[in-house]
Write a protein that holds these residues in place. Structure first.
Motif, short mmCIF file in Angstrom:
data_model
loop_
_atom_site.label_atom_id
_atom_site.label_comp_id
_atom_site.label_asym_id
_atom_site.label_seq_id
_atom_site.Cartn_x
_atom_site.Cartn_y
_atom_site.Cartn_z
N SER A 106 0.81 -1.22 0.00
CA SER A 106 0.00 0.00 0.00
C SER A 106 0.85 1.27 0.00
O SER A 106 0.34 2.35 -0.32
CB SER A 106 -0.95 0.01 1.21
N LYS A 107 2.10 1.14 0.33
CA LYS A 107 3.00 2.30 0.30
C LYS A 107 3.38 2.67 -1.14
O LYS A 107 3.80 3.80 -1.40
CB LYS A 107 4.27 2.01 1.10
N LYS A 108 3.21 1.72 -2.06
CA LYS A 108 3.60 1.93 -3.45
C LYS A 108 2.42 1.95 -4.41
O LYS A 108 2.45 2.64 -5.42
CB LYS A 108 4.59 0.84 -3.87
N TYR A 109 1.37 1.16 -4.08
CA TYR A 109 0.23 1.00 -4.98
C TYR A 109 -1.09 1.26 -4.26
O TYR A 109 -1.23 0.91 -3.08
CB TYR A 109 0.15 -0.43 -5.52
N PRO A 110 -2.10 1.78 -4.96
CA PRO A 110 -3.46 1.70 -4.43
C PRO A 110 -3.95 0.26 -4.56
O PRO A 110 -3.68 -0.42 -5.57
CB PRO A 110 -4.26 2.65 -5.34
N LEU A 111 -4.66 -0.22 -3.53
CA LEU A 111 -5.11 -1.62 -3.48
C LEU A 111 -6.63 -1.69 -3.57
O LEU A 111 -7.33 -0.84 -3.02
CB LEU A 111 -4.63 -2.28 -2.19
N TYR A 112 -7.12 -2.75 -4.22
CA TYR A 112 -8.55 -2.92 -4.45
C TYR A 112 -8.93 -4.39 -4.28
O TYR A 112 -8.06 -5.26 -4.30
CB TYR A 112 -8.92 -2.46 -5.87
N ILE A 113 -10.23 -4.65 -4.15
CA ILE A 113 -10.75 -6.02 -4.10
C ILE A 113 -11.90 -6.14 -5.09
O ILE A 113 -12.80 -5.30 -5.10
CB ILE A 113 -11.25 -6.39 -2.70
N VAL A 114 -11.87 -7.19 -5.91
CA VAL A 114 -13.02 -7.56 -6.75
C VAL A 114 -13.27 -9.05 -6.54
O VAL A 114 -12.38 -9.87 -6.74
CB VAL A 114 -12.78 -7.27 -8.24
N SER A 115 -14.49 -9.38 -6.11
CA SER A 115 -14.83 -10.77 -5.78
C SER A 115 -16.19 -11.13 -6.36
O SER A 115 -17.03 -10.26 -6.60
CB SER A 115 -14.85 -10.94 -4.25
N ASN A 116 -16.40 -12.43 -6.55
CA ASN A 116 -17.71 -12.93 -7.00
C ASN A 116 -18.68 -13.14 -5.83
O ASN A 116 -19.68 -13.84 -5.98
CB ASN A 116 -17.55 -14.25 -7.76
N CYS A 117 -18.41 -12.54 -4.71
CA CYS A 117 -19.20 -12.77 -3.50
C CYS A 117 -20.46 -11.92 -3.47
O CYS A 117 -20.69 -11.06 -4.31
CB CYS A 117 -18.35 -12.43 -2.27
N THR A 127 -13.99 -5.70 8.20
CA THR A 127 -14.38 -5.44 9.58
C THR A 127 -13.71 -6.40 10.55
O THR A 127 -13.12 -5.97 11.56
CB THR A 127 -15.91 -5.54 9.74
N ALA A 128 -13.79 -7.68 10.25
CA ALA A 128 -13.28 -8.70 11.18
C ALA A 128 -11.77 -8.56 11.39
O ALA A 128 -11.27 -8.80 12.49
CB ALA A 128 -13.62 -10.09 10.67
N HIS A 129 -11.06 -8.19 10.34
CA HIS A 129 -9.60 -8.19 10.42
C HIS A 129 -8.98 -6.80 10.32
O HIS A 129 -7.77 -6.67 10.11
CB HIS A 129 -9.04 -9.12 9.33
N LEU A 130 -9.81 -5.77 10.47
CA LEU A 130 -9.33 -4.39 10.53
C LEU A 130 -8.47 -4.04 9.31
O LEU A 130 -7.37 -3.48 9.42
CB LEU A 130 -8.53 -4.16 11.82
N MET A 131 -9.00 -4.35 8.13
CA MET A 131 -8.25 -4.16 6.89
C MET A 131 -8.71 -2.95 6.07
O MET A 131 -8.17 -2.70 4.99
CB MET A 131 -8.38 -5.42 6.02
N SER A 132 -9.71 -2.24 6.52
CA SER A 132 -10.31 -1.19 5.69
C SER A 132 -9.32 -0.15 5.20
O SER A 132 -9.43 0.35 4.07
CB SER A 132 -11.44 -0.49 6.46
N ASP A 133 -8.35 0.20 6.00
CA ASP A 133 -7.42 1.27 5.64
C ASP A 133 -6.51 0.92 4.47
O ASP A 133 -5.92 1.80 3.86
CB ASP A 133 -6.56 1.66 6.84
N PHE A 134 -6.39 -0.38 4.17
CA PHE A 134 -5.49 -0.79 3.10
C PHE A 134 -6.10 -0.60 1.70
O PHE A 134 -5.36 -0.49 0.72
CB PHE A 134 -5.10 -2.26 3.25
N PHE A 135 -7.43 -0.59 1.60
CA PHE A 135 -8.07 -0.69 0.29
C PHE A 135 -8.80 0.60 -0.09
O PHE A 135 -9.54 1.17 0.71
CB PHE A 135 -9.02 -1.88 0.26
N LYS A 136 -8.62 1.00 -1.34
CA LYS A 136 -9.22 2.23 -1.85
C LYS A 136 -10.66 2.02 -2.31
O LYS A 136 -11.48 2.94 -2.25
CB LYS A 136 -8.39 2.77 -3.02
N ASP A 137 -10.97 0.82 -2.82
CA ASP A 137 -12.30 0.58 -3.38
C ASP A 137 -12.50 -0.92 -3.53
O ASP A 137 -11.52 -1.69 -3.56
CB ASP A 137 -12.42 1.27 -4.75
#
Length: 213
Positions: A106-117, A127-137
């Protein structure tokens, strides 16, 4: 190291960043115990192996083939709603060094998630793993009701990305990247098998991403 100038990293979730088969089985069997009209044995982890990466209604068709489409899709909606809350409280099994590697990337790239969920599943992970700050969208099937390639395209356009890379663990992930016109990195430790001609690199652990990117 990959000699590429990426302007973002898009991640798959299941089999790439976490494994939720055990808590999903627990959550779904709680709901199924309330539906005596649904005749099938309790769901076990091996039942989910062939389902990972599929859209949720395709999973419903695999797990409840004897039920009419309307019935099984309504059941899947109920299972997913309960599952989201269950996972938000209990979390899943994170792959080793996930948080540390995401922090580095995250220091070098913006991070995102795309899932079939379903809608809300990614939020359960964050929420469960306190990861929100890592991902832009994020984007998912539960919001677009489209193939993962199209969800990728929507996120790419929304964030004005020119050359992102997708990281996932299945042939479906590889196809979604190809159809979206972007590179694919294969997470070999996950649930699927991907042929060599479908990826620009493969990793045997999540932490290797920081080395090659």
């Amino acid at each position: 190291m990959l000699n590429k100038s990426y302007d973002g990293i898009i991640f798959d979730l299941d089999g790439t960043m976490w494994d939720t088969r055990k808590p999903i089985c627990e959550a779904w069997n709680i709901i199924l115990s309330r539906h005596e009209e649904i005749h099938r044995t309790p769901i076990v982890e091996t039942d989910l192996n062939d389902c990972m990466g599929l859209p949720m209604y395709d999973i419903a068709a695999k797990l409840f083939p004897q039920e009419q489409e309307q019935v099984r899709n309504a059941l899947m909606d109920e299972l997913c709603t309960f599952e989201n809350g269950y996972l938000a409280e209990r979390g899943g099994i994170l792959y080793p060094q996930l948080a540390e590697t995401l922090y580095t990337l995250s220091k070098k790239y913006p991070l995102y998630i795309v899932s079939n969920c379903q809608d809300g599943y990614i939020e359960s992970f964050l929420t469960a793993h306190l990861m929100s700050d890592f991902f832009k969208d994020t984007e998912c099937w539960g919001r677009t009701f489209l193939p993962k390639s199209e969800s990728n395209k929507i996120l790419i356009e929304r964030n004005n990305l020119k050359n992102p890379v997708y990281v996932g663990d299945t042939a479906g992930d590889a196809k979604s990247a190809k159809d979206a016109g972007i590179d694919f990195i294969y997470a070999e430790y996950g649930f699927g098998d991907v042929s060599k001609d479908c990826y620009v690199a493969k990793i045997e652990s999540f932490a290797e991403l920081a080395e090659i990117l």
